[in-house]
Design a protein around this motif. Structure first.
Motif, PDB file in Angstrom:
ATOM      1  N   GLY A 187      -1.399  13.407 -17.292  1.00  0.00           N
ATOM      2  CA  GLY A 187      -2.291  12.501 -18.010  1.00  0.00           C
ATOM      3  C   GLY A 187      -2.186  11.050 -17.601  1.00  0.00           C
ATOM      4  O   GLY A 187      -3.139  10.280 -17.761  1.00  0.00           O
ATOM      5  N   PHE A 188      -1.022  10.644 -17.083  1.00  0.00           N
ATOM      6  CA  PHE A 188      -0.855   9.259 -16.627  1.00  0.00           C
ATOM      7  C   PHE A 188      -0.658   9.188 -15.114  1.00  0.00           C
ATOM      8  O   PHE A 188      -0.216   8.161 -14.587  1.00  0.00           O
ATOM      9  CB  PHE A 188       0.328   8.606 -17.337  1.00  0.00           C
ATOM     10  CG  PHE A 188       0.074   8.347 -18.791  1.00  0.00           C
ATOM     11  CD1 PHE A 188      -0.910   7.458 -19.189  1.00  0.00           C
ATOM     12  CD2 PHE A 188       0.795   9.002 -19.761  1.00  0.00           C
ATOM     13  CE1 PHE A 188      -1.163   7.225 -20.528  1.00  0.00           C
ATOM     14  CE2 PHE A 188       0.548   8.779 -21.108  1.00  0.00           C
ATOM     15  CZ  PHE A 188      -0.430   7.883 -21.498  1.00  0.00           C
ATOM     16  N   ALA A 189      -0.977  10.273 -14.417  1.00  0.00           N
ATOM     17  CA  ALA A 189      -0.796  10.305 -12.974  1.00  0.00           C
ATOM     18  C   ALA A 189      -1.823   9.425 -12.272  1.00  0.00           C
ATOM     19  O   ALA A 189      -2.878   9.098 -12.812  1.00  0.00           O
ATOM     20  CB  ALA A 189      -0.901  11.739 -12.457  1.00  0.00           C
ATOM     21  N   ARG A 190      -1.496   9.057 -11.057  1.00  0.00           N
ATOM     22  CA  ARG A 190      -2.402   8.244 -10.234  1.00  0.00           C
ATOM     23  C   ARG A 190      -2.309   8.719  -8.802  1.00  0.00           C
ATOM     24  O   ARG A 190      -1.227   8.978  -8.284  1.00  0.00           O
ATOM     25  CB  ARG A 190      -1.998   6.774 -10.331  1.00  0.00           C
ATOM     26  CG  ARG A 190      -2.749   5.865  -9.376  1.00  0.00           C
ATOM     27  CD  ARG A 190      -3.786   5.054 -10.101  1.00  0.00           C
ATOM     28  NE  ARG A 190      -4.742   4.446  -9.189  1.00  0.00           N
ATOM     29  CZ  ARG A 190      -5.422   3.354  -9.463  1.00  0.00           C
ATOM     30  NH1 ARG A 190      -5.234   2.740 -10.602  1.00  0.00           N
ATOM     31  NH2 ARG A 190      -6.302   2.874  -8.631  1.00  0.00           N
ATOM     32  N   GLY A 191      -3.452   8.855  -8.153  1.00  0.00           N
ATOM     33  CA  GLY A 191      -3.498   9.239  -6.749  1.00  0.00           C
ATOM     34  C   GLY A 191      -3.717   8.042  -5.839  1.00  0.00           C
ATOM     35  O   GLY A 191      -3.811   6.900  -6.291  1.00  0.00           O
ATOM     36  N   HIS A 192      -3.775   8.307  -4.550  1.00  0.00           N
ATOM     37  CA  HIS A 192      -4.037   7.269  -3.540  1.00  0.00           C
ATOM     38  C   HIS A 192      -2.985   6.167  -3.582  1.00  0.00           C
ATOM     39  O   HIS A 192      -3.300   4.974  -3.456  1.00  0.00           O
ATOM     40  CB  HIS A 192      -5.434   6.670  -3.732  1.00  0.00           C
ATOM     41  CG  HIS A 192      -6.522   7.689  -3.884  1.00  0.00           C
ATOM     42  ND1 HIS A 192      -6.911   8.518  -2.846  1.00  0.00           N
ATOM     43  CD2 HIS A 192      -7.280   8.036  -4.954  1.00  0.00           C
ATOM     44  CE1 HIS A 192      -7.875   9.316  -3.275  1.00  0.00           C
ATOM     45  NE2 HIS A 192      -8.108   9.054  -4.553  1.00  0.00           N
ATOM     46  N   MET A 193      -1.722   6.561  -3.755  1.00  0.00           N
ATOM     47  CA  MET A 193      -0.654   5.579  -3.868  1.00  0.00           C
ATOM     48  C   MET A 193       0.322   5.642  -2.698  1.00  0.00           C
ATOM     49  O   MET A 193       1.473   5.222  -2.812  1.00  0.00           O
ATOM     50  CB  MET A 193       0.092   5.801  -5.188  1.00  0.00           C
ATOM     51  CG  MET A 193      -0.739   5.523  -6.423  1.00  0.00           C
ATOM     52  SD  MET A 193      -1.201   3.774  -6.578  1.00  0.00           S
ATOM     53  CE  MET A 193       0.382   3.029  -6.981  1.00  0.00           C
ATOM     54  N   LYS A 194      -0.135   6.112  -1.555  1.00  0.00           N
ATOM     55  CA  LYS A 194       0.710   6.085  -0.372  1.00  0.00           C
ATOM     56  C   LYS A 194       0.914   4.645   0.086  1.00  0.00           C
ATOM     57  O   LYS A 194       0.003   3.817  -0.019  1.00  0.00           O
ATOM     58  CB  LYS A 194       0.065   6.887   0.767  1.00  0.00           C
ATOM     59  CG  LYS A 194       0.177   8.391   0.625  1.00  0.00           C
ATOM     60  CD  LYS A 194      -0.348   9.083   1.874  1.00  0.00           C
ATOM     61  CE  LYS A 194      -0.169  10.584   1.780  1.00  0.00           C
ATOM     62  NZ  LYS A 194      -0.651  11.269   3.004  1.00  0.00           N
ATOM     63  N   PRO A 195       2.109   4.319   0.582  1.00  0.00           N
ATOM     64  CA  PRO A 195       2.331   2.953   1.083  1.00  0.00           C
ATOM     65  C   PRO A 195       1.473   2.668   2.298  1.00  0.00           C
ATOM     66  O   PRO A 195       1.204   3.553   3.113  1.00  0.00           O
ATOM     67  CB  PRO A 195       3.823   2.948   1.434  1.00  0.00           C
ATOM     68  CG  PRO A 195       4.177   4.393   1.646  1.00  0.00           C
ATOM     69  CD  PRO A 195       3.301   5.177   0.710  1.00  0.00           C
ATOM     70  N   LYS A 196       1.016   1.433   2.402  1.00  0.00           N
ATOM     71  CA  LYS A 196       0.222   0.994   3.549  1.00  0.00           C
ATOM     72  C   LYS A 196       1.032  -0.016   4.345  1.00  0.00           C
ATOM     73  O   LYS A 196       1.450  -1.039   3.821  1.00  0.00           O
ATOM     74  CB  LYS A 196      -1.091   0.373   3.073  1.00  0.00           C
ATOM     75  CG  LYS A 196      -1.995   1.364   2.344  1.00  0.00           C
ATOM     76  CD  LYS A 196      -3.281   0.709   1.870  1.00  0.00           C
ATOM     77  CE  LYS A 196      -4.175   1.706   1.135  1.00  0.00           C
ATOM     78  NZ  LYS A 196      -5.421   1.068   0.630  1.00  0.00           N
ATOM     79  N   ASN A 197       1.264   0.324   5.613  1.00  0.00           N
ATOM     80  CA  ASN A 197       2.083  -0.505   6.481  1.00  0.00           C
ATOM     81  C   ASN A 197       3.454  -0.756   5.868  1.00  0.00           C
ATOM     82  O   ASN A 197       4.026  -1.851   5.971  1.00  0.00           O
ATOM     83  CB  ASN A 197       1.393  -1.843   6.772  1.00  0.00           C
ATOM     84  CG  ASN A 197       0.069  -1.666   7.478  1.00  0.00           C
ATOM     85  OD1 ASN A 197      -0.077  -0.814   8.371  1.00  0.00           O
ATOM     86  ND2 ASN A 197      -0.923  -2.456   7.093  1.00  0.00           N
ATOM     87  N   GLY A 198       3.985   0.275   5.224  1.00  0.00           N
ATOM     88  CA  GLY A 198       5.310   0.175   4.627  1.00  0.00           C
ATOM     89  C   GLY A 198       5.350  -0.538   3.296  1.00  0.00           C
ATOM     90  O   GLY A 198       6.431  -0.702   2.713  1.00  0.00           O
ATOM     91  N   VAL A 199       4.201  -0.960   2.784  1.00  0.00           N
ATOM     92  CA  VAL A 199       4.151  -1.708   1.525  1.00  0.00           C
ATOM     93  C   VAL A 199       3.627  -0.789   0.416  1.00  0.00           C
ATOM     94  O   VAL A 199       2.560  -0.193   0.549  1.00  0.00           O
ATOM     95  CB  VAL A 199       3.251  -2.954   1.652  1.00  0.00           C
ATOM     96  CG1 VAL A 199       3.164  -3.687   0.316  1.00  0.00           C
ATOM     97  CG2 VAL A 199       3.787  -3.879   2.739  1.00  0.00           C
ATOM     98  N   PHE A 200       4.382  -0.697  -0.666  1.00  0.00           N
ATOM     99  CA  PHE A 200       3.978   0.136  -1.802  1.00  0.00           C
ATOM    100  C   PHE A 200       3.129  -0.676  -2.774  1.00  0.00           C
ATOM    101  O   PHE A 200       3.448  -1.825  -3.082  1.00  0.00           O
ATOM    102  CB  PHE A 200       5.208   0.664  -2.545  1.00  0.00           C
ATOM    103  CG  PHE A 200       5.945   1.755  -1.821  1.00  0.00           C
ATOM    104  CD1 PHE A 200       5.718   3.087  -2.132  1.00  0.00           C
ATOM    105  CD2 PHE A 200       6.853   1.455  -0.825  1.00  0.00           C
ATOM    106  CE1 PHE A 200       6.390   4.098  -1.464  1.00  0.00           C
ATOM    107  CE2 PHE A 200       7.537   2.455  -0.153  1.00  0.00           C
ATOM    108  CZ  PHE A 200       7.301   3.783  -0.473  1.00  0.00           C
ATOM    109  N   ALA A 201       2.049  -0.062  -3.237  1.00  0.00           N
ATOM    110  CA  ALA A 201       1.233  -0.698  -4.272  1.00  0.00           C
ATOM    111  C   ALA A 201       2.003  -0.699  -5.588  1.00  0.00           C
ATOM    112  O   ALA A 201       2.756   0.230  -5.888  1.00  0.00           O
ATOM    113  CB  ALA A 201      -0.093   0.041  -4.439  1.00  0.00           C
ATOM    114  N   LEU A 202       1.823  -1.756  -6.349  1.00  0.00           N
ATOM    115  CA  LEU A 202       2.489  -1.875  -7.636  1.00  0.00           C
ATOM    116  C   LEU A 202       1.556  -1.438  -8.756  1.00  0.00           C
ATOM    117  O   LEU A 202       0.340  -1.582  -8.665  1.00  0.00           O
ATOM    118  CB  LEU A 202       2.951  -3.318  -7.876  1.00  0.00           C
ATOM    119  CG  LEU A 202       3.942  -3.895  -6.861  1.00  0.00           C
ATOM    120  CD1 LEU A 202       4.321  -5.313  -7.257  1.00  0.00           C
ATOM    121  CD2 LEU A 202       5.176  -3.019  -6.737  1.00  0.00           C
TER     122      LEU A 202
END
Length: 285
Positions: A187-202
Motif C-alpha cells: 500500500g505504501f510501495a513506490r516503483g521507478h526508484m532505481k538509482p540514476k548515475n549512482g544517486v538514489f532518489a529521496l
C-alpha cells in the motif's frame, strides 16, 4: 494507470465487470432472478473475513478462475481517504502487477466499480509472522534463519527492480501452506526508484508503522527508502530473535528519544503504532 473515477463496472485492468441478469420464462410471464454480484461474475465466492480496517476488509474467497482459495481486499471508496484513492492505491496496483517472486504475495486481479475496489491476491493460509511470534514467543534459529533469508531475497528482488516497500513489519510477512514467508501489503510501495548515475532518489512520504520506522522518518527529513526498508528488516530480525520489538511505540517520548531525538510537537499529528500518511504527502523528489 487510471484513477479511481472510471466508468461503472470498469476495472483497473480494463476488463468489464458485468452484472448479468438471468431470466426464466414461464408462459407469458418472466421471472427475474437475483443479479450476480461483481465478484460472482468474475468467478469468486466470498467467505470469511480475515482482516479489517477503517476503510478496507480482507476476505477469503473460492475462485473458479484460479481453482483455489484467494484473498480479496475490498476497499470502500466512500470511507477511504482521497489521497489514498488518488495516489497510493493506483501506485500499489501498478507496482504489484509487475512483481513475481516466490516470497511475495502474488497479485491476481484488480476490479474497480463505482463504490469499491477489489484486489484479488494469493491467500496465505497460515497467518503472519507476528501470529507465530505471539504463539511461540521464541523462534528457533533454524526457522529464523530461513525466514529472514526469504525476507532478504524478497526485498532484494524488489529493490533490484526499483520497487521500495516502505511498510515492512511482522504483520505484513504472511505464511503460506509450507510456512514460507510471503511479503504482502504494498500500500505504501513506490516503483521507478532505481538509482540514476549512482544517486538514489529521496522520499518525502513519511509512512509505515513507527515501531519499524527509520530515524529519518521519525525526524521528518528526506530519506532513502531502500535504507528505510533495510532498517525495518533489522527490526523484524530483532523480533524473530527476541520475541519482542526493540522500540516501544506505545511510549511516545521514549520512542522519539531512542530514534530521532525529536520533540513531541514536531510530530504531534502522528498516531504512534499506526500506519499513517497524514503528515506530508509530497511526491518523491
Amino acid at each position: 494507470m487510471p484513477g479511481p473515477d472510471v466508468r461503472t463496472h470498469d476495472n483497473v485492468l480494463g476488463e468489464m465487470s458485468a452484472e448479468p441478469t438471468a431470466t426464466v420464462h414461464s408462459g407469458v410471464e418472466a421471472k427475474t432472478e437475483r443479479k450476480l454480484t461483481v465478484l460472482e461474475s468474475h468467478g469468486y465466492m466470498l467467505g470469511r473475513t480475515i482482516g479489517s480496517g477503517s476503510y478496507a476488509t480482507v476476505k477469503v474467497a473460492s475462485s473458479d478462475r484460479h481453482n483455489c482459495q484467494v484473498a480479496i481486499k475490498i476497499i470502500s471508496k466512500f470511507q477511504a481517504p482521497g489521497d489514498y484513492l488518488k495516489k497510493f492505491l493506483p501506485r500499489e496496483i501498478e507496482v504489484v502487477k509487475g512483481l513475481k517472486h516466490e516470497n511475495l504475495i502474488r497479485f491476481l486481479q484488480a476490479i474497480e466499480t463505482t463504490h469499491r475496489v477489489y484486489i484479488v491476491m494469493e491467500y496465505a493460509e497460515n497467518g503472519s509472522l507476528l501470529d507465530i511470534i505471539r504463539k511461540d514467543q521464541h523462534i528457533d534459529e533454524t526457522r529464523g534463519r530461513r525466514w529472514f533469508k526469504q525476507l532478504v531475497e524478497a526485498v532484494d528482488y524488489c529493490h533490484e527492480r526499483g520497487v521500495v516497500h516502505r511498510d515492512i513489519k511482522c504483520e505484513n510477512l504472511l505464511m503460506d501452506h509450507g510456512l514460507n514467508i510471503k511479503l504482502s501489503d504494498f500500500g505504501f510501495a513506490r516503483g521507478h526508484m532505481k538509482p540514476k548515475n549512482g544517486v538514489f532518489a529521496l522520499s518525502e512520504t513519511f509512512c509505515g508503522s513507527y515501531a519499524y520506522a527509520s530515524p529519518e522518518i521519525l525526524k521528518g527529513v528526506p530519506y532513502r527508502p531502500q535504507d528505510s526498508d533495510v532498517w525495518s528488516m533489522g527490526v523484524v530480525l530483532y523480533a524473530i530473535v527476541y520475541g519482542r520489538l526493540p522500540f516501544d511505540d506505545t511510549n511516545y517520548t521514549q520512542l522519539l528519544k531512542e530514534h530521532a531525538k525529536t520533540s513531541k510537537e514536531e510530530i504531534k499529528s502522528v498516531n504512534i503504532g499506526t500506519v499513517t500518511y497524514d503528515r506530508k504527502l509530497e511526491e518523491v523528489k
